[in-house]
Design an enzyme around this catalytic site. Sequence first.
Site, PDB file in Angstrom:
ATOM      1  N   GLU A 160     -21.676  66.352 -27.006  1.00 25.82           N
ATOM      2  CA  GLU A 160     -22.350  65.364 -27.851  1.00 25.82           C
ATOM      3  C   GLU A 160     -22.735  66.054 -29.163  1.00 25.82           C
ATOM      4  O   GLU A 160     -23.524  66.996 -29.169  1.00 25.82           O
ATOM      5  CB  GLU A 160     -23.596  64.826 -27.146  1.00 25.82           C
ATOM      6  CG  GLU A 160     -24.276  63.723 -27.925  1.00 25.82           C
ATOM      7  CD  GLU A 160     -25.452  63.088 -27.166  1.00 25.82           C
ATOM      8  OE1 GLU A 160     -26.253  63.832 -26.595  1.00 25.82           O
ATOM      9  OE2 GLU A 160     -25.560  61.847 -27.184  1.00 25.82           O
ATOM     10  N   CYS A 196     -27.255  57.732 -29.296  1.00 26.58           N
ATOM     11  CA  CYS A 196     -26.754  58.120 -27.970  1.00 26.58           C
ATOM     12  C   CYS A 196     -25.437  57.425 -27.649  1.00 26.58           C
ATOM     13  O   CYS A 196     -24.616  57.955 -26.920  1.00 26.58           O
ATOM     14  CB  CYS A 196     -27.810  57.803 -26.913  1.00 26.58           C
ATOM     15  SG  CYS A 196     -28.438  56.128 -27.051  1.00 26.58           S
ATOM     16  N   LYS A 207     -45.616  60.644 -25.542  1.00 26.03           N
ATOM     17  CA  LYS A 207     -45.412  61.902 -26.283  1.00 26.03           C
ATOM     18  C   LYS A 207     -44.226  61.668 -27.209  1.00 26.03           C
ATOM     19  O   LYS A 207     -43.069  61.696 -26.793  1.00 26.03           O
ATOM     20  CB  LYS A 207     -45.113  63.050 -25.300  1.00 26.03           C
ATOM     21  CG  LYS A 207     -45.502  64.439 -25.768  1.00 26.03           C
ATOM     22  CD  LYS A 207     -44.746  64.943 -26.995  1.00 26.03           C
ATOM     23  CE  LYS A 207     -43.388  65.513 -26.674  1.00 26.03           C
ATOM     24  NZ  LYS A 207     -42.648  65.865 -27.917  1.00 26.03           N
TER      25      LYS A 207
HETATM   26  P1  NAP Z   1     -34.777  66.821 -26.513  1.00 26.18           P
HETATM   27  O1  NAP Z   1     -35.069  68.248 -26.543  1.00 26.18           O
HETATM   28  O2  NAP Z   1     -34.164  66.239 -25.297  1.00 26.18           O
HETATM   29  O3  NAP Z   1     -36.161  66.080 -26.856  1.00 26.18           O
HETATM   30  C1  NAP Z   1     -36.499  64.757 -26.517  1.00 26.18           C
HETATM   31  C2  NAP Z   1     -37.994  64.686 -26.206  1.00 26.18           C
HETATM   32  O4  NAP Z   1     -38.313  65.481 -25.058  1.00 26.18           O
HETATM   33  C3  NAP Z   1     -38.873  65.230 -27.325  1.00 26.18           C
HETATM   34  O5  NAP Z   1     -40.056  64.471 -27.361  1.00 26.18           O
HETATM   35  C4  NAP Z   1     -39.109  66.644 -26.840  1.00 26.18           C
HETATM   36  O6  NAP Z   1     -40.214  67.298 -27.421  1.00 26.18           O
HETATM   37  C5  NAP Z   1     -39.329  66.423 -25.376  1.00 26.18           C
HETATM   38  N1  NAP Z   1     -39.140  67.621 -24.555  1.00 26.18           N
HETATM   39  C6  NAP Z   1     -38.409  68.726 -24.832  1.00 26.18           C
HETATM   40  N2  NAP Z   1     -38.509  69.618 -23.828  1.00 26.18           N
HETATM   41  C7  NAP Z   1     -39.312  69.072 -22.890  1.00 26.18           C
HETATM   42  C8  NAP Z   1     -39.792  69.506 -21.620  1.00 26.18           C
HETATM   43  N3  NAP Z   1     -39.453  70.681 -21.111  1.00 26.18           N
HETATM   44  N4  NAP Z   1     -40.605  68.684 -20.921  1.00 26.18           N
HETATM   45  C9  NAP Z   1     -40.944  67.477 -21.399  1.00 26.18           C
HETATM   46  N5  NAP Z   1     -40.541  67.019 -22.609  1.00 26.18           N
HETATM   47  C10 NAP Z   1     -39.715  67.797 -23.343  1.00 26.18           C
HETATM   48  O7  NAP Z   1     -33.887  66.414 -27.735  1.00 26.18           O
HETATM   49  P2  NAP Z   1     -33.827  67.159 -29.125  1.00 26.18           P
HETATM   50  O8  NAP Z   1     -34.018  68.615 -28.996  1.00 26.18           O
HETATM   51  O9  NAP Z   1     -34.775  66.504 -29.991  1.00 26.18           O
HETATM   52  O10 NAP Z   1     -32.321  66.894 -29.526  1.00 26.18           O
HETATM   53  C11 NAP Z   1     -31.297  67.727 -28.939  1.00 26.18           C
HETATM   54  C12 NAP Z   1     -30.095  66.945 -28.522  1.00 26.18           C
HETATM   55  O11 NAP Z   1     -30.486  65.889 -27.644  1.00 26.18           O
HETATM   56  C13 NAP Z   1     -29.384  66.204 -29.638  1.00 26.18           C
HETATM   57  O12 NAP Z   1     -28.491  67.024 -30.290  1.00 26.18           O
HETATM   58  C14 NAP Z   1     -28.694  65.111 -28.890  1.00 26.18           C
HETATM   59  O13 NAP Z   1     -27.483  65.580 -28.360  1.00 26.18           O
HETATM   60  C15 NAP Z   1     -29.628  64.803 -27.762  1.00 26.18           C
HETATM   61  N6  NAP Z   1     -30.463  63.599 -28.016  1.00 26.18           N
HETATM   62  C16 NAP Z   1     -30.136  62.449 -27.384  1.00 26.18           C
HETATM   63  C17 NAP Z   1     -30.872  61.312 -27.607  1.00 26.18           C
HETATM   64  C18 NAP Z   1     -30.533  60.023 -26.937  1.00 26.18           C
HETATM   65  O14 NAP Z   1     -30.731  58.969 -27.519  1.00 26.18           O
HETATM   66  N7  NAP Z   1     -30.091  60.038 -25.704  1.00 26.18           N
HETATM   67  C19 NAP Z   1     -31.935  61.330 -28.487  1.00 26.18           C
HETATM   68  C20 NAP Z   1     -32.287  62.539 -29.118  1.00 26.18           C
HETATM   69  C21 NAP Z   1     -31.523  63.661 -28.865  1.00 26.18           C
HETATM   70  P3  NAP Z   1     -40.000  68.056 -28.859  1.00 26.18           P
HETATM   71  O15 NAP Z   1     -40.357  67.023 -29.824  1.00 26.18           O
HETATM   72  O16 NAP Z   1     -40.911  69.218 -28.862  1.00 26.18           O
HETATM   73  O17 NAP Z   1     -38.578  68.473 -28.932  1.00 26.18           O
END
Ligand code: NAP
Length: 486
Positions: A386, A289, A179
Amino acid sequence: MAPQIKYTKIFVDNEWVDSKSGKTFETYNPHDGSVIAKVAEGDKVDIDVAVRAAHRAFHRNSEWRLMDASERGRILQKFADLVERDAKYLAELESFNNGTVLSFSHSMIAMVLPVIRYIGSLSDKIQGDTVPADGEVFSYTLKQPVGVCGLILPWNAPIAMFINKVTSALAAGCTVVVKPAEQTPLTALALAALLAEAGVPKGVVNVVPGFGKTAGAALTHHPDVAKISFTGSVVVGKEIQQAAGVNNLKRITLELGGKSPLIIMNDADLTVAVPYAALGVFTMQGQVCIAASRLYVQSDIYDKFVEAAVKHARSIKIGNPADPTTQHGPQVDETMMKKVLGYIEKGKLEGAKLMTGGKRVGHEGYYIEPTVFADVKDDMTIAKEEIFGPVQSILKFDTLEEVLERANSTSYGLSAGIFTTNLNTALQFTKHVEAGTVWVNNYLKIDPHVPFGGFKDSGLGREYGLYCLDPYLEVKTVIVALSKKL
Ligand code: NAP
Ligand code: MG
């Protein structure tokens, strides 16, 4: 010229299909916010179909399960060759869909090729042990693939994340349902097509674009999914850990970001430390990250360092990521841009000293200037949360003992770094800092040969390294009773 978009549908059983609902969602170019494609929106029912395909492909008599391990390795090497063949196209597509500057997208492809080749080479090196158990027995262990894996990807490095997770699962002999992040579905689909071209049998790799709350949650709750590997936010990581235990007991690997401390000692070589500190926090517009988002500078060199850091930040060339000379592109979307600008406002409000940047660039696309804050204190929001944006927060310290205490005062523990010319200082820091990766006199280097993952709330498990297949394997013990009659 815009790269051609070849794939926008769901990929199941090596075929392209529409979502059952017929729904699509728009995906954008962060440079100007324009819609670049409509992509099939997978939901629970599409995840069910994909998991069924992956489950069939995992049957003990399937082509995939009966395939020699060395052949799995050969397919992954072929996949590497195809990624290399299409490197230019993939780099352009990545830039187009997530705003990573083109020069960096090219470096990213150059970085993932050894990842595929290294992980692929482990396919036929999965070995158990013979064990001297008590009694008249012959005892040994087998390592076997865990089953169907759900791989949930973030948007910040879509190609690297797809490749790391998918190749590890495939080398171990698992089948997968991917996904991709809603913002960046396109390169995952292009890579799935290359895996099919490389010879991966149908059902082994399936990709369902869609949203986390629907498609993602369906995957994490599915009783026929044996394992989830996820990279993204801590909030969602915690939700996934809970969901993984609802309908069955899924194995999980989580990589959840950080608030990584980078320490600059008085004796550091500033000609090296200043550009590395900038690279550590401005690469991919801070959307990494392992971003060095807490920069601790020792007091004797503090003023000199801040001055050099500001000069460096001002020298960074902002522009369209498609321009090969651009160094700094847009944030991935409007939501992230607003979130980062919100952090910058908080920084000012809470008393940090804005030295440069701090503003949106223009009115089109999601650009933010490389921003430097000095005189940041540990209890300020920008030093705790973050940001995932181009914001360098500089904090002052006096002693190594003090900075170790402050560096570890966080629930994160993904990475850390130190610049010093004193060996003892470096080794004391590497020993005591709470982080999964520690860099000394460099920063941001990721290499498939060494494990990667987080302490504390930064994650669970490790990716890369010699043991990277273990999270995709079960250990089976076999005990054979021996007859005493010869
Ligand atoms: P996120 O919400 O954690 O999303 C990451 C992935 O998980 C996406 O594919 C997302 O789908 C999916 N997802 C979201 N809710 C889920 C659920 N309940 N069950 C299963 N999968 C789910 O990250 P984001 O909203 O894109 O970014 C928010 C924050 O996350 C950023 O500001 C940053 O701090 C952090 N982040 C960290 C990393 C890292 O490398 N560790 C990478 C990205 C973001 P969708 O596409 O629908 O959101
Ligand atoms: Mg999201």
